[in-house]
Design a protein around this motif. Structure first.
Motif, PDB file in Angstrom:
ATOM      1  N   ILE A  90       0.840  -1.193   0.000  1.00  0.00           N
ATOM      2  CA  ILE A  90       0.000   0.000   0.000  1.00  0.00           C
ATOM      3  C   ILE A  90       0.880   1.249   0.000  1.00  0.00           C
ATOM      4  CG2 ILE A  90      -1.793   1.261   1.247  1.00  0.00           C
ATOM      5  CD1 ILE A  90      -2.548  -1.438   2.566  1.00  0.00           C
ATOM      6  N   ASP A  91       0.808   2.026  -1.082  1.00  0.00           N
ATOM      7  CA  ASP A  91       1.606   3.255  -1.206  1.00  0.00           C
ATOM      8  C   ASP A  91       3.026   3.029  -0.706  1.00  0.00           C
ATOM      9  OD1 ASP A  91       1.387   5.748  -2.329  1.00  0.00           O
ATOM     10  OD2 ASP A  91       0.802   6.766  -0.490  1.00  0.00           O
ATOM     11  N   PRO A  92       3.720   2.040  -1.264  1.00  0.00           N
ATOM     12  CA  PRO A  92       5.046   1.660  -0.748  1.00  0.00           C
ATOM     13  C   PRO A  92       6.102   2.734  -0.994  1.00  0.00           C
ATOM     14  CG  PRO A  92       4.611   0.535  -2.818  1.00  0.00           C
ATOM     15  CD  PRO A  92       3.325   1.227  -2.428  1.00  0.00           C
ATOM     16  N   SER A  93       7.040   2.833  -0.067  1.00  0.00           N
ATOM     17  CA  SER A  93       8.104   3.851  -0.148  1.00  0.00           C
ATOM     18  C   SER A  93       9.228   3.365  -1.063  1.00  0.00           C
ATOM     19  CB  SER A  93       8.645   4.144   1.252  1.00  0.00           C
ATOM     20  OG  SER A  93       7.614   4.564   2.117  1.00  0.00           O
ATOM     21  N   LEU A  94       8.922   3.238  -2.338  1.00  0.00           N
ATOM     22  CA  LEU A  94       9.871   2.678  -3.294  1.00  0.00           C
ATOM     23  C   LEU A  94      10.931   3.678  -3.732  1.00  0.00           C
ATOM     24  CD1 LEU A  94       7.341   0.573  -5.385  1.00  0.00           C
ATOM     25  CD2 LEU A  94       9.117  -0.284  -3.858  1.00  0.00           C
ATOM     26  N   ASP A  95      10.851   4.897  -3.207  1.00  0.00           N
ATOM     27  CA  ASP A  95      11.918   5.860  -3.459  1.00  0.00           C
ATOM     28  C   ASP A  95      13.120   5.604  -2.560  1.00  0.00           C
ATOM     29  OD1 ASP A  95      10.365   6.490  -1.235  1.00  0.00           O
ATOM     30  OD2 ASP A  95      10.797   8.632  -1.355  1.00  0.00           O
ATOM     31  N   TRP A  96      12.996   4.695  -1.608  1.00  0.00           N
ATOM     32  CA  TRP A  96      14.059   4.437  -0.633  1.00  0.00           C
ATOM     33  C   TRP A  96      15.381   4.119  -1.330  1.00  0.00           C
ATOM     34  CZ3 TRP A  96      14.724   5.016   4.487  1.00  0.00           C
ATOM     35  CH2 TRP A  96      15.839   4.410   5.062  1.00  0.00           C
ATOM     36  N   ASP A  97      16.423   4.778  -0.873  1.00  0.00           N
ATOM     37  CA  ASP A  97      17.795   4.522  -1.336  1.00  0.00           C
ATOM     38  C   ASP A  97      17.892   4.558  -2.859  1.00  0.00           C
ATOM     39  OD1 ASP A  97      20.470   4.032  -1.333  1.00  0.00           O
ATOM     40  OD2 ASP A  97      20.326   2.001  -0.493  1.00  0.00           O
ATOM     41  N   ASP A  98      17.392   5.657  -3.411  1.00  0.00           N
ATOM     42  CA  ASP A  98      17.496   5.880  -4.850  1.00  0.00           C
ATOM     43  C   ASP A  98      16.879   4.722  -5.641  1.00  0.00           C
ATOM     44  OD1 ASP A  98      18.159   7.334  -7.116  1.00  0.00           O
ATOM     45  OD2 ASP A  98      20.146   6.424  -7.296  1.00  0.00           O
ATOM     46  N   GLN A  99      15.664   4.334  -5.240  1.00  0.00           N
ATOM     47  CA  GLN A  99      14.885   3.295  -5.915  1.00  0.00           C
ATOM     48  C   GLN A  99      15.598   1.934  -5.916  1.00  0.00           C
ATOM     49  OE1 GLN A  99      14.253   5.141  -9.814  1.00  0.00           O
ATOM     50  NE2 GLN A  99      12.286   5.949  -9.113  1.00  0.00           N
ATOM     51  N   LEU A 100      16.110   1.567  -4.758  1.00  0.00           N
ATOM     52  CA  LEU A 100      16.860   0.317  -4.638  1.00  0.00           C
ATOM     53  C   LEU A 100      16.026  -0.900  -5.061  1.00  0.00           C
ATOM     54  CD1 LEU A 100      19.373  -1.262  -3.709  1.00  0.00           C
ATOM     55  CD2 LEU A 100      18.373  -1.268  -1.393  1.00  0.00           C
ATOM     56  N   MET A 101      14.760  -0.940  -4.651  1.00  0.00           N
ATOM     57  CA  MET A 101      13.935  -2.102  -4.974  1.00  0.00           C
ATOM     58  C   MET A 101      13.704  -2.232  -6.477  1.00  0.00           C
ATOM     59  SD  MET A 101      13.327  -3.883  -2.297  1.00  0.00           S
ATOM     60  CE  MET A 101      15.072  -3.490  -2.049  1.00  0.00           C
ATOM     61  N   LEU A 102      13.605  -1.110  -7.156  1.00  0.00           N
ATOM     62  CA  LEU A 102      13.430  -1.140  -8.600  1.00  0.00           C
ATOM     63  C   LEU A 102      14.650  -1.773  -9.265  1.00  0.00           C
ATOM     64  CD1 LEU A 102      11.652  -0.323 -11.010  1.00  0.00           C
ATOM     65  CD2 LEU A 102      12.803   1.895 -11.002  1.00  0.00           C
ATOM     66  N   LYS A 103      15.817  -1.427  -8.777  1.00  0.00           N
ATOM     67  CA  LYS A 103      17.051  -1.982  -9.334  1.00  0.00           C
ATOM     68  C   LYS A 103      17.166  -3.477  -9.049  1.00  0.00           C
ATOM     69  CE  LYS A 103      19.283   2.482  -8.537  1.00  0.00           C
ATOM     70  NZ  LYS A 103      20.247   3.233  -7.683  1.00  0.00           N
ATOM     71  N   GLN A 104      16.843  -3.866  -7.812  1.00  0.00           N
ATOM     72  CA  GLN A 104      16.950  -5.280  -7.456  1.00  0.00           C
ATOM     73  C   GLN A 104      15.896  -6.118  -8.166  1.00  0.00           C
ATOM     74  OE1 GLN A 104      16.947  -5.684  -3.197  1.00  0.00           O
ATOM     75  NE2 GLN A 104      18.967  -4.753  -2.946  1.00  0.00           N
ATOM     76  N   ALA A 105      14.723  -5.540  -8.375  1.00  0.00           N
ATOM     77  CA  ALA A 105      13.641  -6.290  -9.023  1.00  0.00           C
ATOM     78  C   ALA A 105      13.980  -6.615 -10.467  1.00  0.00           C
ATOM     79  CB  ALA A 105      12.345  -5.500  -8.950  1.00  0.00           C
ATOM     80  N   LYS A 106      14.682  -5.736 -11.151  1.00  0.00           N
ATOM     81  CA  LYS A 106      15.040  -5.987 -12.547  1.00  0.00           C
ATOM     82  C   LYS A 106      15.851  -7.260 -12.685  1.00  0.00           C
ATOM     83  CE  LYS A 106      14.898  -1.146 -14.026  1.00  0.00           C
ATOM     84  NZ  LYS A 106      15.674   0.029 -14.507  1.00  0.00           N
ATOM     85  N   GLU A 107      16.669  -7.543 -11.697  1.00  0.00           N
ATOM     86  CA  GLU A 107      17.458  -8.778 -11.719  1.00  0.00           C
ATOM     87  C   GLU A 107      16.643  -9.954 -11.190  1.00  0.00           C
ATOM     88  OE1 GLU A 107      21.518 -10.693  -9.735  1.00  0.00           O
ATOM     89  OE2 GLU A 107      21.079  -8.559  -9.515  1.00  0.00           O
ATOM     90  N   ALA A 108      15.928  -9.736 -10.094  1.00  0.00           N
ATOM     91  CA  ALA A 108      15.203 -10.841  -9.455  1.00  0.00           C
ATOM     92  C   ALA A 108      14.068 -11.356 -10.318  1.00  0.00           C
ATOM     93  CB  ALA A 108      14.673 -10.394  -8.100  1.00  0.00           C
TER      94      ALA A 108
END
Length: 409
Positions: A177-195
């Motif tokens: 719910i409205d996740p804080s995906l801006d954390w650490d310069d969009q770290l989750m976005l970067k990790q998700a691309k690989e995962a």
């Protein structure tokens, strides 16, 4: 992390703390309070438990489980959602509200960011706590199955997505719910691309929501133009949208994905509509199908039985264990409705199915007795009332046995 974002995070943390202290005194009215000592975190962790409405502690039935983070705040909203939508939209579930009143930022953020307003970056340890300690404790002490849903808001939503990326097998469903995906310069976005290029997401479901608070200073920023704004004020929303686009790309690899914006809601109000829509979305496959055929007299008995069998198999394949295809009340009502219409073959089929899926229900045996009595088979009716009495021991069933015995004589 910019100073602006740091201040926003601090304000949110203070708000969570104030609301937590206010709401905690009322949680005993909603859920059972429990705790487990964590060797991983070296501290005791509190959580809340809510059982299904018709929960029978003597039954050996297992239930799906939904874990919601920030339980001291969001648990009441989840219980209300479950109460209103169970049965037709959501299965009966055990709800677990995990408290994050203390060390919230430490536990729910996936990396260390400096400067900060407190400890952060402990998501890996908190995930170990969930997987190695809390979940085993819940499954040992409550009738919980291994079909699980994880729900989180803000940093909790960030943690939900972190879990999907790093340990997807732990839960079947993820609601961010409205996740804080801006954390650490969009770290989750970067990790998700690989995962997301790896196997492991097949059969998993993810729902993400976004509040309408896209820019705190410019109301003219909307969902249509927010991606054109490169300021830090829209970083939160842009990160959410970018992650949603990534999920859509990889949804063909087995990840069931849904995303939704609530334009009239703020970050603090969006959990309520997100819980409703999100849970319904995650359990879209659970919703009843073709029930309108139950009300059409011309529907063949064989087709109605096929509907029940199809749904029973579908639920078994999802949950991994046997689940009645429909609630007992619906099966019972369908049987009596067909008796009233004089369609006795259909009525008996529904009562037979009721006894199949609810073999310990005195009501189902009593209903079958009604069927046989309506068909002037008093001997069979008496036998089923006797079975009902063996289960219930009630005066009603005892008296009915006497009445049927007199009819036989």
């Amino acid at each position: 992390m910019s100073s602006l974002i740091q201040k926003a995070v601090l304000c949110l943390a203070i708000l969570f703390s104030i609301i937590s202290e206010t709401n905690a005194q009322f949680l005993s009215q909603i859920g059972l309070k429990d705790s487990v000592y964590s060797e991983v975190l070296n501290e005791s962790r509190q959580f809340f438990v809510q059982f299904p409405e018709k929960f029978d502690p003597q039954s050996d039935k297992k239930y799906p489980v939904a874990f919601i983070l920030d339980g001291e705040i969001l648990f009441p909203a989840l219980t209300v959602t479950q109460k209103f939508y169970m049965g037709g939209f959501l299965p009966d579930m055990i709800l677990i509200g995990v408290s994050n009143q203390e060390n919230r930022t430490r536990d729910l953020t996936p990396s260390v960011v400096e400067p900060s307003y407190g400890p952060n970056g402990g998501a890996a340890q908190f995930l170990r706590f969930l997987g190695e300690e809390l979940i085993p404790y819940v499954e040992e002490n409550y009738p919980a199955s291994d079909y699980r849903t994880l729900i989180g808001h803000s940093y909790g939503g960030l943690f939900s997505i972190y879990t999907l990326i790093h340990q997807p097998e732990l839960f079947e469903n993820y609601l961010a719910i409205d996740p804080s995906l801006d954390w650490d310069d969009q770290l989750m976005l970067k990790q998700a691309k690989e995962a997301f290029t790896k196997e492991g997401l097949n059969g998993k479901s993810l729902y993400i929501s976004l509040s309408g608070q896209l820019h705190m200073q410019k109301p003219e920023i909307t969902i249509d133009n927010v991606m054109d704004d490169d300021s830090e004020f829209t970083m939160f929303a842009r990160s959410n949208i970018a992650f949603a686009e990534l999920c859509r790309v990889y949804s063909d690899q087995g990840l069931a994905f849904d995303w939704e914006i609530f334009p009239k809601d703020l970050h603090g109000t969006v959990p309520l509509p997100s819980l409703r829509n999100g849970m319904i979305s995650l359990f879209d496959w659970f919703q009843m199908e073709k029930t309108e055929l139950f009300n059409i007299p011309e529907t063949p008995t064989s087709e109605l039985l096929d509907i029940l069998n199809y749904r029973a198999e579908k639920l078994r394949s999802h949950f991994g264990f046997e689940v009645p295809p429909f609630p007992e009340d619906l099966i019972t009502i369908s049987g009596y409705m067909n008796m009233d219409m004089g369609q006795m073959e259909k009525a008996k089929m529904f009562f037979d199915q009721g006894l199949k899926y609810f073999p310990k229900s005195a009501n189902m045996y009593d209903s079958m007795a009604d069927y046989f009595e309506a068909n002037n088979d008093i001997v069979s009716a008496l036998e089923f009332v006797k079975k009902a009495y063996e289960i219930s021991g009630s005066d009603y069933h005892r008296d009915r046995m006497g009445e049927l015995t007199l009819k036989i004589k």
